[in-house]
Structure formats: C-alpha cells, structure tokens
Motif scaffolding. Sequence first.
Motif, short mmCIF file in Angstrom:
data_model
loop_
_atom_site.label_atom_id
_atom_site.label_comp_id
_atom_site.label_asym_id
_atom_site.label_seq_id
_atom_site.Cartn_x
_atom_site.Cartn_y
_atom_site.Cartn_z
N ALA A 138 -0.62 -33.02 11.80
CA ALA A 138 -0.14 -33.09 13.19
C ALA A 138 -0.77 -34.26 13.94
O ALA A 138 -0.15 -34.82 14.86
N ALA A 139 -1.98 -34.66 13.54
CA ALA A 139 -2.67 -35.79 14.17
C ALA A 139 -2.20 -37.13 13.60
O ALA A 139 -2.63 -38.18 14.07
N GLY A 140 -1.34 -37.10 12.58
CA GLY A 140 -0.78 -38.33 12.06
C GLY A 140 -1.26 -38.76 10.68
O GLY A 140 -0.80 -39.77 10.16
N ALA A 141 -2.17 -38.00 10.08
CA ALA A 141 -2.60 -38.34 8.72
C ALA A 141 -1.46 -38.02 7.77
O ALA A 141 -0.88 -36.93 7.82
N THR A 142 -1.13 -38.97 6.89
CA THR A 142 0.01 -38.76 5.99
C THR A 142 -0.42 -38.43 4.57
O THR A 142 0.32 -37.78 3.84
N LYS A 143 -1.61 -38.88 4.18
CA LYS A 143 -2.11 -38.59 2.83
C LYS A 143 -3.28 -37.64 2.97
O LYS A 143 -4.39 -38.06 3.32
N VAL A 144 -3.03 -36.36 2.73
CA VAL A 144 -4.04 -35.33 2.92
C VAL A 144 -4.20 -34.52 1.65
O VAL A 144 -3.22 -34.00 1.11
N ASP A 145 -5.42 -34.43 1.17
CA ASP A 145 -5.76 -33.57 0.02
C ASP A 145 -6.76 -32.53 0.50
O ASP A 145 -7.49 -32.75 1.46
N THR A 146 -6.80 -31.40 -0.20
CA THR A 146 -7.78 -30.37 0.13
C THR A 146 -8.56 -29.99 -1.12
O THR A 146 -8.03 -30.04 -2.23
N VAL A 147 -9.81 -29.64 -0.88
CA VAL A 147 -10.69 -29.23 -1.97
C VAL A 147 -11.47 -28.01 -1.49
O VAL A 147 -12.10 -28.05 -0.43
N VAL A 148 -11.43 -26.94 -2.27
CA VAL A 148 -12.22 -25.74 -1.99
C VAL A 148 -13.14 -25.54 -3.18
O VAL A 148 -12.67 -25.45 -4.32
N VAL A 149 -14.45 -25.50 -2.90
CA VAL A 149 -15.43 -25.47 -3.98
C VAL A 149 -16.46 -24.38 -3.73
O VAL A 149 -16.94 -24.23 -2.61
N VAL B 100 -9.48 -36.35 2.67
CA VAL B 100 -9.81 -35.25 1.77
C VAL B 100 -10.59 -34.22 2.59
O VAL B 100 -11.70 -34.50 3.05
N ILE B 101 -10.01 -33.05 2.76
CA ILE B 101 -10.62 -31.98 3.54
C ILE B 101 -11.31 -31.03 2.57
O ILE B 101 -10.67 -30.50 1.65
N VAL B 102 -12.61 -30.81 2.79
CA VAL B 102 -13.43 -30.05 1.85
C VAL B 102 -14.01 -28.83 2.54
O VAL B 102 -14.51 -28.92 3.66
N SER B 103 -14.00 -27.71 1.83
CA SER B 103 -14.68 -26.51 2.29
C SER B 103 -15.47 -25.92 1.13
O SER B 103 -14.91 -25.66 0.06
N THR C 155 -9.88 -16.72 -0.09
CA THR C 155 -11.18 -16.91 0.55
C THR C 155 -10.95 -17.48 1.93
O THR C 155 -9.93 -18.13 2.19
N PRO C 156 -11.90 -17.27 2.82
CA PRO C 156 -11.79 -17.90 4.14
C PRO C 156 -11.73 -19.43 4.01
O PRO C 156 -11.12 -20.10 4.83
N ALA C 157 -12.34 -19.97 2.97
CA ALA C 157 -12.32 -21.42 2.77
C ALA C 157 -10.90 -21.92 2.53
O ALA C 157 -10.52 -22.99 3.02
N GLU C 158 -10.11 -21.17 1.78
CA GLU C 158 -8.73 -21.58 1.54
C GLU C 158 -7.93 -21.60 2.84
O GLU C 158 -7.14 -22.51 3.08
N GLU C 159 -8.15 -20.60 3.67
CA GLU C 159 -7.47 -20.57 4.97
C GLU C 159 -7.96 -21.71 5.85
O GLU C 159 -7.18 -22.34 6.57
N ALA C 160 -9.25 -22.02 5.79
CA ALA C 160 -9.82 -23.11 6.60
C ALA C 160 -9.19 -24.44 6.23
O ALA C 160 -8.80 -25.21 7.12
N VAL C 161 -9.07 -24.74 4.94
CA VAL C 161 -8.49 -26.04 4.56
C VAL C 161 -6.99 -26.08 4.83
O VAL C 161 -6.45 -27.13 5.15
N ARG C 162 -6.33 -24.94 4.73
CA ARG C 162 -4.90 -24.89 5.04
C ARG C 162 -4.69 -25.22 6.53
O ARG C 162 -3.86 -26.06 6.89
N THR C 163 -5.47 -24.58 7.40
CA THR C 163 -5.37 -24.85 8.83
C THR C 163 -5.76 -26.29 9.15
O THR C 163 -5.10 -26.97 9.92
N ALA C 164 -6.84 -26.76 8.54
CA ALA C 164 -7.31 -28.13 8.76
C ALA C 164 -6.26 -29.14 8.31
O ALA C 164 -6.03 -30.16 8.99
N SER C 165 -5.61 -28.88 7.20
CA SER C 165 -4.57 -29.78 6.69
C SER C 165 -3.39 -29.86 7.67
O SER C 165 -2.87 -30.95 7.93
N GLU C 166 -3.01 -28.74 8.22
CA GLU C 166 -1.92 -28.72 9.21
C GLU C 166 -2.31 -29.53 10.44
O GLU C 166 -1.51 -30.30 10.97
N ARG C 167 -3.56 -29.36 10.89
CA ARG C 167 -4.04 -30.12 12.05
C ARG C 167 -4.05 -31.61 11.75
O ARG C 167 -3.69 -32.43 12.60
N ALA C 168 -4.50 -31.96 10.56
CA ALA C 168 -4.59 -33.38 10.18
C ALA C 168 -3.22 -34.02 10.15
O ALA C 168 -3.03 -35.14 10.65
#
Length: 150
Positions: free
Chosen positions: A83-94, A36-39, A68-81
């Motif tokens: 690419a690193a092999g994580a298969t179950k990825v959720d994002t939260v922007v709060v 779970v990627i949080v920003s 928001t920059p936070a939405e872009e941050a979690v989008r980029t982070a999700s792509e990186r995750a």
Amino acid sequence: MAAYQTIVVGTDGSDSSFRAVDRAALIAADTGATLVIVSAYHPARAEDLARVQDQLGQDVAYQVVGSTPAEEAVRTASERARAAGATKVDTVVVDGEPVPTLARVVAERAADLLVVGNRGLNTLAGRILGSVPSEAARKSRVDVLIVHTT
C-alpha cells in the motif's frame, strides 16, 4: 553511492514495528529495492497446544494450531508495504531470536540496509538487557536505519 537494492525490515506485529515497515516500504518504493519483511518467533510448545485444545475444544483449537502470530505479522506488514508503494516484497518467518535472525537474512539476501524500530532503545530494560535496535546496529555489517516509532 548507489541506491539500496535490498532492504530488510523486522516486525513483531506491533504497531511500532509496523511503522518501521512503513518507512522501509517508502524507501523501497523510492529506490526500486526489494523489501524483505522478517519476523522471528518461537513456536508454541506441544504441551501449550494440548492445553489450548483441551480448553477450546477441537472445533476451535484448529484456529490456534498451525499458524503463528509471526505469519500474521508478516502478512499484515506485506499488505502495508504494498500500500505504501513497494512493488517487490518478500516475507520470511523464522524460528529464532530477532537479532541473529535479522543478521542471517541480511547476509543470505545480500541486503544493503536493515531497518528496525526504536522500541526498547531508551528504556531501562533496554539499557540493562539490551534491545533489538541497539544490538542490531552494533552487530550489523550493513547500514542500519533505526526508525523513531515510539
């Protein structure tokens, strides 16, 4: 001890925080955990948005308003995750402060690991004002991994 099931990682869109995301993603990939990627962020004030519209004009301002920059941050982070092999990825922007937001998401998702970068940990400002990694580690009720990212 069982493998981690749910890992929460914070990002603010900085290169340092993305290194923490990369480490959390590797752990999630190795354990099969949900990542779970949080920003946390504070939305732009109406008067700031109005000023942007005045300065940029309506044709360009739409690119600033509505995301928001936070939405872009979690989008980029999700792509990186992924690419690193994580298969179950959720994002939260709060809308909120980083540490209380991370704590709330950890509790809501019943996470068993919180991952943060070490930025601010060994700085004078961090010692005087506090830093996200030190405050998160102090207040967390789950395991905390502070990744050396600086």
